[in-house]
Motif scaffolding. Structure first.
Motif, PDB file in Angstrom:
ATOM      1  N   HIS A   1     -16.958   6.716   0.903  1.00  9.05           N
ATOM      2  CA  HIS A   1     -16.448   5.567   1.650  1.00  9.05           C
ATOM      3  C   HIS A   1     -16.524   5.877   3.149  1.00  9.05           C
ATOM      4  CE1 HIS A   1     -13.705   2.550   3.207  1.00  9.05           C
ATOM      5  NE2 HIS A   1     -13.853   1.910   2.056  1.00  9.05           N
ATOM      6  N   PRO A   2     -16.867   4.891   3.965  1.00 11.29           N
ATOM      7  CA  PRO A   2     -17.008   5.130   5.412  1.00 11.29           C
ATOM      8  C   PRO A   2     -15.773   5.743   6.084  1.00 11.29           C
ATOM      9  CG  PRO A   2     -17.950   3.012   4.857  1.00 11.29           C
ATOM     10  CD  PRO A   2     -17.282   3.530   3.605  1.00 11.29           C
TER      11      PRO A   2
ATOM     12  N   ALA B   1      -3.990   7.213   5.379  1.00  9.27           N
ATOM     13  CA  ALA B   1      -3.259   5.948   5.285  1.00  9.27           C
ATOM     14  C   ALA B   1      -4.035   4.934   4.447  1.00  9.27           C
ATOM     15  CB  ALA B   1      -2.995   5.392   6.681  1.00  9.27           C
ATOM     16  N   TYR B   2      -5.347   4.904   4.627  1.00 12.46           N
ATOM     17  CA  TYR B   2      -6.182   3.981   3.861  1.00 12.46           C
ATOM     18  C   TYR B   2      -6.106   4.299   2.370  1.00 12.46           C
ATOM     19  CZ  TYR B   2     -10.204   1.323   2.294  1.00 12.46           C
ATOM     20  OH  TYR B   2     -11.018   0.449   1.627  1.00 12.46           O
ATOM     21  N   GLN B   3      -6.175   5.582   2.048  1.00 16.66           N
ATOM     22  CA  GLN B   3      -6.114   5.977   0.647  1.00 16.66           C
ATOM     23  C   GLN B   3      -4.757   5.608   0.045  1.00 16.66           C
ATOM     24  OE1 GLN B   3      -6.548  10.152  -0.206  1.00 16.66           O
ATOM     25  NE2 GLN B   3      -7.177   9.728  -2.293  1.00 16.66           N
ATOM     26  N   LEU B   4      -3.688   5.897   0.756  1.00 17.78           N
ATOM     27  CA  LEU B   4      -2.361   5.556   0.248  1.00 17.78           C
ATOM     28  C   LEU B   4      -2.209   4.044   0.075  1.00 17.78           C
ATOM     29  CD1 LEU B   4      -0.154   8.061   2.253  1.00 17.78           C
ATOM     30  CD2 LEU B   4      -0.660   8.109  -0.202  1.00 17.78           C
ATOM     31  N   ASP B   5      -2.700   3.288   1.049  1.00 20.53           N
ATOM     32  CA  ASP B   5      -2.625   1.834   0.956  1.00 20.53           C
ATOM     33  C   ASP B   5      -3.427   1.320  -0.234  1.00 20.53           C
ATOM     34  OD1 ASP B   5      -1.897  -0.835   2.065  1.00 20.53           O
ATOM     35  OD2 ASP B   5      -4.085  -0.984   2.253  1.00 20.53           O
ATOM     36  N   SER B   6      -4.591   1.918  -0.464  1.00 24.56           N
ATOM     37  CA  SER B   6      -5.428   1.459  -1.575  1.00 24.56           C
ATOM     38  C   SER B   6      -4.762   1.712  -2.924  1.00 24.56           C
ATOM     39  CB  SER B   6      -6.800   2.135  -1.532  1.00 24.56           C
ATOM     40  OG  SER B   6      -6.697   3.488  -1.900  1.00 24.56           O
ATOM     41  N   MET B   7      -3.836   2.666  -2.952  1.00 24.82           N
ATOM     42  CA  MET B   7      -3.116   2.959  -4.190  1.00 24.82           C
ATOM     43  C   MET B   7      -1.780   2.226  -4.261  1.00 24.82           C
ATOM     44  SD  MET B   7      -3.998   6.990  -4.810  1.00 24.82           S
ATOM     45  CE  MET B   7      -3.177   7.548  -3.344  1.00 24.82           C
ATOM     46  N   GLY B   8      -1.499   1.417  -3.240  1.00 25.61           N
ATOM     47  CA  GLY B   8      -0.301   0.597  -3.265  1.00 25.61           C
ATOM     48  C   GLY B   8       0.933   1.217  -2.649  1.00 25.61           C
ATOM     49  N   TYR B   9       0.784   2.350  -1.978  1.00 30.07           N
ATOM     50  CA  TYR B   9       1.932   2.975  -1.336  1.00 30.07           C
ATOM     51  C   TYR B   9       2.192   2.346   0.022  1.00 30.07           C
ATOM     52  CZ  TYR B   9       1.686   6.612  -4.862  1.00 30.07           C
ATOM     53  OH  TYR B   9       1.680   7.285  -6.041  1.00 30.07           O
ATOM     54  N   GLN B  10       3.448   2.286   0.392  1.00 29.95           N
ATOM     55  CA  GLN B  10       3.825   1.775   1.705  1.00 29.95           C
ATOM     56  C   GLN B  10       3.667   2.896   2.727  1.00 29.95           C
ATOM     57  OE1 GLN B  10       4.704  -1.385   2.456  1.00 29.95           O
ATOM     58  NE2 GLN B  10       4.181  -1.851   0.341  1.00 29.95           N
TER      59      GLN B  10
ATOM     60  N   ASP C   1      -9.259  -3.224  -5.667  1.00 29.72           N
ATOM     61  CA  ASP C   1      -8.077  -3.283  -6.520  1.00 29.72           C
ATOM     62  C   ASP C   1      -7.118  -2.169  -6.106  1.00 29.72           C
ATOM     63  OD1 ASP C   1      -6.236  -3.249  -8.562  1.00 29.72           O
ATOM     64  OD2 ASP C   1      -7.702  -3.250 -10.178  1.00 29.72           O
ATOM     65  N   LYS C   2      -5.820  -2.451  -6.120  1.00 29.49           N
ATOM     66  CA  LYS C   2      -4.819  -1.469  -5.690  1.00 29.49           C
ATOM     67  C   LYS C   2      -4.762  -0.244  -6.601  1.00 29.49           C
ATOM     68  CE  LYS C   2      -3.019  -3.385  -2.046  1.00 29.49           C
ATOM     69  NZ  LYS C   2      -3.041  -2.802  -0.745  1.00 29.49           N
ATOM     70  N   THR C   3      -5.410  -0.282  -7.742  1.00 28.25           N
ATOM     71  CA  THR C   3      -5.419   0.887  -8.621  1.00 28.25           C
ATOM     72  C   THR C   3      -6.652   1.753  -8.391  1.00 28.25           C
ATOM     73  OG1 THR C   3      -6.524  -0.335 -10.392  1.00 28.25           O
ATOM     74  CG2 THR C   3      -4.099  -0.305 -10.402  1.00 28.25           C
ATOM     75  N   GLU C   4      -7.577   1.287  -7.556  1.00 21.33           N
ATOM     76  CA  GLU C   4      -8.792   2.046  -7.280  1.00 21.33           C
ATOM     77  C   GLU C   4      -8.587   2.953  -6.069  1.00 21.33           C
ATOM     78  OE1 GLU C   4     -12.412  -0.185  -6.957  1.00 21.33           O
ATOM     79  OE2 GLU C   4     -11.615  -1.733  -8.261  1.00 21.33           O
ATOM     80  N   VAL C   5      -9.060   4.148  -6.193  1.00 17.88           N
ATOM     81  CA  VAL C   5      -9.035   5.081  -5.071  1.00 17.88           C
ATOM     82  C   VAL C   5     -10.407   5.026  -4.416  1.00 17.88           C
ATOM     83  CG1 VAL C   5      -8.816   7.505  -4.415  1.00 17.88           C
ATOM     84  CG2 VAL C   5      -7.369   6.561  -6.227  1.00 17.88           C
TER      85      VAL C   5
END
Length: 67
Positions: free
Chosen positions: A11-12, A53-62, A2-6
């Motif tokens: 995490h690998p 980048a993965y963390q930002l993407d998972s939170m919905g940031y471009q 989910d985009k709200t999950e960090v």
């Protein structure tokens, strides 16, 4: 995910970044050849950027394009 999950610290993507940084620091501290230290530094840098980048993407940031 989910985009709200960090992503959690286990995490690998974070484990890979941590391992790459550990290898770089060990090589640097042990006096490994400069070329090897630089190679490991570049790998660690790329892994850390990927994790960020993965963390930002998972939170919905471009992603920021800095080219």
């Amino acid at each position: 995910m989910d985009k709200t999950e960090v992503p959690m610290p286990d995490h690998p993507v974070y484990q890979d970044a941590t391992e790459a940084l550990r290898q770089y620091l060990e090589a640097k501290e042990s006096g490994a050849p400069a070329q090897e230290v630089e190679r490991l530094r570049l790998i660690a840098d790329a892994q850390i950027k990927a994790a960020s980048a993965y963390q930002l993407d998972s939170m919905g940031y471009q992603p920021i394009d800095r080219q």
